[in-house]
Design a protein around this motif. Structure first.
Motif, PDB file in Angstrom:
ATOM      1  N   ASN A 117       0.813  -1.224   0.000  1.00  0.00           N
ATOM      2  CA  ASN A 117       0.000   0.000   0.000  1.00  0.00           C
ATOM      3  C   ASN A 117       0.845   1.273   0.000  1.00  0.00           C
ATOM      4  O   ASN A 117       0.313   2.372   0.095  1.00  0.00           O
ATOM      5  CB  ASN A 117      -0.905   0.029   1.233  1.00  0.00           C
ATOM      6  CG  ASN A 117      -1.866  -1.135   1.248  1.00  0.00           C
ATOM      7  OD1 ASN A 117      -2.225  -1.655   0.201  1.00  0.00           O
ATOM      8  ND2 ASN A 117      -2.275  -1.562   2.432  1.00  0.00           N
ATOM      9  N   LEU A 118       2.154   1.098  -0.094  1.00  0.00           N
ATOM     10  CA  LEU A 118       3.056   2.247  -0.031  1.00  0.00           C
ATOM     11  C   LEU A 118       2.821   3.190  -1.214  1.00  0.00           C
ATOM     12  O   LEU A 118       2.805   2.757  -2.363  1.00  0.00           O
ATOM     13  CB  LEU A 118       4.501   1.746  -0.052  1.00  0.00           C
ATOM     14  CG  LEU A 118       5.577   2.814   0.032  1.00  0.00           C
ATOM     15  CD1 LEU A 118       5.663   3.371   1.437  1.00  0.00           C
ATOM     16  CD2 LEU A 118       6.914   2.246  -0.377  1.00  0.00           C
ATOM     17  N   VAL A 119       2.601   4.476  -0.944  1.00  0.00           N
ATOM     18  CA  VAL A 119       2.425   5.432  -2.041  1.00  0.00           C
ATOM     19  C   VAL A 119       3.505   6.509  -2.070  1.00  0.00           C
ATOM     20  O   VAL A 119       3.769   7.086  -3.114  1.00  0.00           O
ATOM     21  CB  VAL A 119       1.035   6.112  -2.042  1.00  0.00           C
ATOM     22  CG1 VAL A 119       0.004   5.239  -2.691  1.00  0.00           C
ATOM     23  CG2 VAL A 119       0.610   6.531  -0.670  1.00  0.00           C
ATOM     24  N   TYR A 120       4.120   6.802  -0.956  1.00  0.00           N
ATOM     25  CA  TYR A 120       5.181   7.818  -0.967  1.00  0.00           C
ATOM     26  C   TYR A 120       6.181   7.525   0.130  1.00  0.00           C
ATOM     27  O   TYR A 120       5.812   7.289   1.270  1.00  0.00           O
ATOM     28  CB  TYR A 120       4.602   9.220  -0.757  1.00  0.00           C
ATOM     29  CG  TYR A 120       5.604  10.314  -1.054  1.00  0.00           C
ATOM     30  CD1 TYR A 120       5.589  10.987  -2.265  1.00  0.00           C
ATOM     31  CD2 TYR A 120       6.587  10.658  -0.128  1.00  0.00           C
ATOM     32  CE1 TYR A 120       6.524  11.965  -2.558  1.00  0.00           C
ATOM     33  CE2 TYR A 120       7.533  11.638  -0.406  1.00  0.00           C
ATOM     34  CZ  TYR A 120       7.484  12.287  -1.626  1.00  0.00           C
ATOM     35  OH  TYR A 120       8.412  13.260  -1.916  1.00  0.00           O
ATOM     36  N   LYS A 121       7.453   7.562  -0.232  1.00  0.00           N
ATOM     37  CA  LYS A 121       8.494   7.485   0.795  1.00  0.00           C
ATOM     38  C   LYS A 121       9.681   8.325   0.369  1.00  0.00           C
ATOM     39  O   LYS A 121       9.748   8.784  -0.778  1.00  0.00           O
ATOM     40  CB  LYS A 121       8.894   6.044   1.050  1.00  0.00           C
ATOM     41  CG  LYS A 121       9.565   5.356  -0.111  1.00  0.00           C
ATOM     42  CD  LYS A 121      10.149   4.036   0.346  1.00  0.00           C
ATOM     43  CE  LYS A 121      10.922   3.415  -0.807  1.00  0.00           C
ATOM     44  NZ  LYS A 121      11.691   2.270  -0.437  1.00  0.00           N
TER      45      LYS A 121
END
Lengths: 256, 76
Positions: A11-15
């Motif tokens: 579910n990662l969208v921004y890092k």
């Protein structure tokens, strides 16, 4: 849905961009430099140029840029970054070469190098951070300081009779034959940041296509030396800097 | 319409408490701590209205230090 169900790798969208090192940056809280570092890291990663990028770091607040972005760097003498970038690009034409300079470095000490490198049409990109003040040395007046703006060396405000007029180096660059893409952007909100990212990407691509030199000015804040909170500094920039330093593309010869 | 649920993770030790993420968040999810500080003494950002977050990434995009990681999932 619980927090644990959302915080999963899929579910990662921004890092934080991978090219940005884990070492904490020395910039003041809210400094625009951090955002621009992030944008450069993202653009280089998206272009797949991690192993083929060489940055030239200036003298100024961004002097430690080589510690923060995980690509090859050269450190130039004060103002001489475009001259060094010229040498690097001519020796290694397949590399993405860019300089990262502030207004004191680029528009004052290195005016000659900047204008001549741009005029020669070297295939480099110059990222120009304009915060209208000398940040690292404690807030002295810069060539880009606005009329009436107070700094430690013009405590009654910049007076044109005494200090001359602010220098619009980006407008000068747009008149030079050697430049391909000249633009002025800012990074105070999400929309502006995404625009600035597209501008940096375009400039890097033109420089790799050998279309000439590119200048991306980023109108920035220096909340510490402006003596404001980061939030207030952004507002002050919108109200006072944007009427004088108008945003947008000044020249785009990339498709000619 | 499917609703998006988001979650933010703040790297507390990297955060300098500049408050730009708090200003950027359209749903007032984030706020600076008032009592707790990190090792450097900054009041760091934390999610106070966790349920409202849609994972729009505004906070993470404006963060000058890249402290914020954002996750987003469609609500079933």
């Amino acid at each position: 849905m619980t927090r644990e169900e959302i915080i999963r790798e899929e579910n990662l969208v921004y890092k934080k961009p991978e090219l940005l090192n884990d070492v904490p940056m020395h910039y003041c809280p809210g400094c625009s430099h951090g955002v621009v570092h992030k944008l450069i890291s993202e653009v280089i990663a998206e272009m797949g140029m991690q192993e083929k990028s060489i940055g030239i770091s200036p003298v100024g607040c961004a002097v430690f840029a080589y510690k923060y972005i995980d690509i090859d760097w050269e450190e130039a003498a004060h103002g001489r970054a475009p001259a060094l970038a010229t040498a690097v690009k001519r020796l290694l034409p397949d590399r993405l070469v860019f300089t990262y300079q502030g207004d004191g470095d680029l528009a004052c000490i290195g005016t000659g190098e900047t204008i001549h490198a741009l005029n020669r049409g070297e295939n480099i990109t110059i990222i120009f951070i304009n915060n209208a003040i000398y940040g690292m040395t404690g807030g002295q007046m810069a060539p880009t300081t606005l009329l009436g703006m107070k700094t430690v060396t013009c405590p009654y405000g910049r007076d044109p009779k005494l200090h001359g007029y602010p220098l619009k180096i980006t407008e000068i660059a747009a008149t030079l034959e050697g430049t391909c893409y000249v633009t002025r952007q800012s990074v105070q909100n999400v929309g502006a940041i995404l625009k600035a990212k597209r501008a940096i990407r375009k400039a890097f691509e033109y420089s790799m296509q050998g279309k000439g030199s590119n200048l991306v000015e980023i109108v920035s804040t220096c909340n510490t030396n402006w003596k404001m909170t980061p939030e207030k500094a952004n507002q002050w920039m919108e109200e006072n800097m944007f009427p004088f330093y108008q945003l947008g593309d000044l020249k785009d010869n990339g498709n000619k | 319409m499917a609703k998006m649920k988001g979650a933010t993770v703040v790297d507390i030790e990297r955060c300098k408490g500049c408050r730009l993420c708090v200003v950027a968040c359209p749903l007032d999810v984030l706020a600076l701590t008032t009592k707790n500080v990190n090792q450097k003494g900054y009041n760091y950002a934390e999610a106070v209205k966790e349920d409202t977050c849609t994972g729009c990434c505004s906070c993470a995009i404006v963060c000058p230090d890249g402290c914020i990681t954002v996750y987003r999932k469609k609500e079933e």
